[in-house]
Design an enzyme around this catalytic site. Sequence first.
Site, PDB file in Angstrom:
ATOM      1  N   ASP A  68       0.734  -1.215  -0.195  1.00 48.91           N
ATOM      2  CA  ASP A  68       0.056  -0.027   0.272  1.00 48.91           C
ATOM      3  C   ASP A  68       0.930   1.221  -0.014  1.00 48.91           C
ATOM      4  O   ASP A  68       2.162   1.227   0.217  1.00 48.91           O
ATOM      5  CB  ASP A  68      -0.861  -0.011   1.145  1.00 48.91           C
ATOM      6  CG  ASP A  68      -1.631   1.170   1.437  1.00 48.91           C
ATOM      7  OD1 ASP A  68      -2.282   1.527   0.318  1.00 48.91           O
ATOM      8  OD2 ASP A  68      -1.807   1.744   2.564  1.00 48.91           O
ATOM      9  N   ASP A 106      -1.835  -0.891   6.093  1.00 52.13           N
ATOM     10  CA  ASP A 106      -2.037  -0.146   7.368  1.00 52.13           C
ATOM     11  C   ASP A 106      -3.501   0.019   7.753  1.00 52.13           C
ATOM     12  O   ASP A 106      -3.844   0.440   8.874  1.00 52.13           O
ATOM     13  CB  ASP A 106      -1.247   1.113   7.745  1.00 52.13           C
ATOM     14  CG  ASP A 106      -1.595   2.177   6.921  1.00 52.13           C
ATOM     15  OD1 ASP A 106      -2.186   2.115   5.886  1.00 52.13           O
ATOM     16  OD2 ASP A 106      -1.618   3.192   7.484  1.00 52.13           O
ATOM     17  N   ASP A 121      -6.905  -2.403   3.457  1.00 54.84           N
ATOM     18  CA  ASP A 121      -5.985  -3.316   3.105  1.00 54.84           C
ATOM     19  C   ASP A 121      -6.285  -4.596   3.916  1.00 54.84           C
ATOM     20  O   ASP A 121      -5.496  -5.829   3.540  1.00 54.84           O
ATOM     21  CB  ASP A 121      -4.711  -2.845   3.765  1.00 54.84           C
ATOM     22  CG  ASP A 121      -4.142  -1.335   3.126  1.00 54.84           C
ATOM     23  OD1 ASP A 121      -4.329  -1.148   1.705  1.00 54.84           O
ATOM     24  OD2 ASP A 121      -3.712  -0.394   3.599  1.00 54.84           O
TER      25      ASP A 121
END
Length: 612
Positions: free
Chosen positions: A319, A505, A509
């Site tokens: 990410d 995080d 996700d």
Amino acid sequence: MVHYLTKSRQGQFLVIGVLFTILGFVFIRLNGAYSSTSFYIAIFFLGFYAAKDAVVNTVRDRSPNVDLLMVLAAVGAVIINFESEGAALLLIFAAAEALEDYSTDKSTSAISELMAQVPDTAQVLKENGDVVVTPTEELAIGDIVVVSKGAQIPIDGFIDRKAIVNEAALTGESIPVEKELKDEVFAGTINEGNVFHVEVNKKMDETMFSNIIRMVEEAQNRPSRIAKFIDRIESKYVIGVLIIVPIFIFVLYQFLGLSLEEAFYRGMVLLTVASPCALCASVTPATLSAISNGAKNGVLFKGGAAMEALSTMDILYTDKTGTLTYGDFQVVDYAVDEDVLKEVIYMEQQSSHPIGRAIVSAFKDIDLTEVEQSESIEEIAGSGIKKGDILVGKPGAFKHYDKFNQFQKVLEKGDTSILVADGNEVVGYFSFRDQIRPQSASTVADFQKEGIKVCLLTGDNEKVAAQVAKLVKVDDYIASMLPEDKIEFVMNSQGKEEVVGMIGDGINDAPALANADIGIAMGSGSSVAMESSDVVIVKNDLSKLFYSYKLSKKLYGIIIQNVIFSLVVIVTLTTLNMFGVLGLPLAVLFHEGSTILVILNGLRLLQKEKKV
């Protein structure tokens, strides 16, 4: 180790057994009766816990274990008047068991030392103004806790004023963090400003520190596939040995002309050398040591299986926000009517997203008393946040809204932007900028040198994604992704027989983290992301992830070394016994010595090296 030997009952029995074994050898030439008695006493103390475990585990699990083989070998040695060898066998076996227990305790204590000592009491402010010292485990949600200047915060909660908090124990960031009214603070962090009050929002067993400790404890009960395989075959192997040994004795006595005593003696040697003690100790001490090492360096593994998967990773999806970047956005541009702006600020006060925090921080002085606060707010994972007719979120969620095209130039600037809609019409925007973590580019490069492909998956627009991808130098990037899109990429790679890592995080996700072979969460991220992951980078330092990758490779190498060494020892000693050139004393020495060696080899992973 000295503490273990003197404070635990098992350690004390080992010390007594060692003393009487020494006395037994001293009395061999002086007094045979005293010598035998000393060896019998030594055998009792050295074999007590092994016999207990052999009986209890065999009855409970309905399958024999290694302890049973060792006890039977010692009893067999006593039957044929080789009590000195029986005592020596149990002495080395008990010493190996003590060393393995010590390695487990060492790993656990090392992990505990990693965590800052959270205060066990808190100063609770009562309604009448009294301050009462209360154990932290008795704190209830809603209690008001007073935190003095320089004191550690005892519980998670919301603060009643601006504050300066050192969160290095959790995030690794040495610079104290400025907290605003109603911001959340965490147990174990330190108040470096003036006194403030904390409204408790979590019980003691639900705090971030408690979750970290719980994850580590759970990790010790999640073995790798190699450990599971060894555990699975242990009972079958032991049963095989128990069947083969009587047959071996019978063949030697009946067909090879050996005396019953000699045949029985050789059988006891076989019972000793064929025992898989070293093989059973090949994995667990090494794995616990590696988990401890990772924890001391700010990376928590949820078990040996997680380390095993990391060591075989082929591709790493990452990410952007809060992972490659700090996730600490600042508003650099905006255009929205004042009434709508107030609604957006109020909505974002209820969100934990970095963009929401940036908006609240940028407009913290605006009066919100006229905002309708009874209407519910809905957070839409991967899209944005909604209150009534007002929707705030990623541009991709507004493509079919009226006036969307009027904001194309804003979206093409390369900043992170969100749009605001009222009803079915886009009415404004906010633009933000984020900073890339200094370790991001070097960590990506390190993984690429190891042959691991690194790919950026982000919900941000094409311009932002391209800019970050260029700076960090990932192999590929995909922009404007929803949570289900990330899962699709993970599953497609798995369909190509690739071992997939995913690092993130946020709530968006979590599905991808859960579906990846190795899910990796940033410690500053959402609790959902941490629960869904296999690895947590506590201190938000990406270089620690590569450190842990190298650590996992080293662990895998040590396990393979131990397994091969253990099998070679078993085969070699068994072969020597077949030809009658191996006595029980040497069999005991080499076999149990190999167990101690594999444990010590695993303990090497406890070393506090900066590089693995």
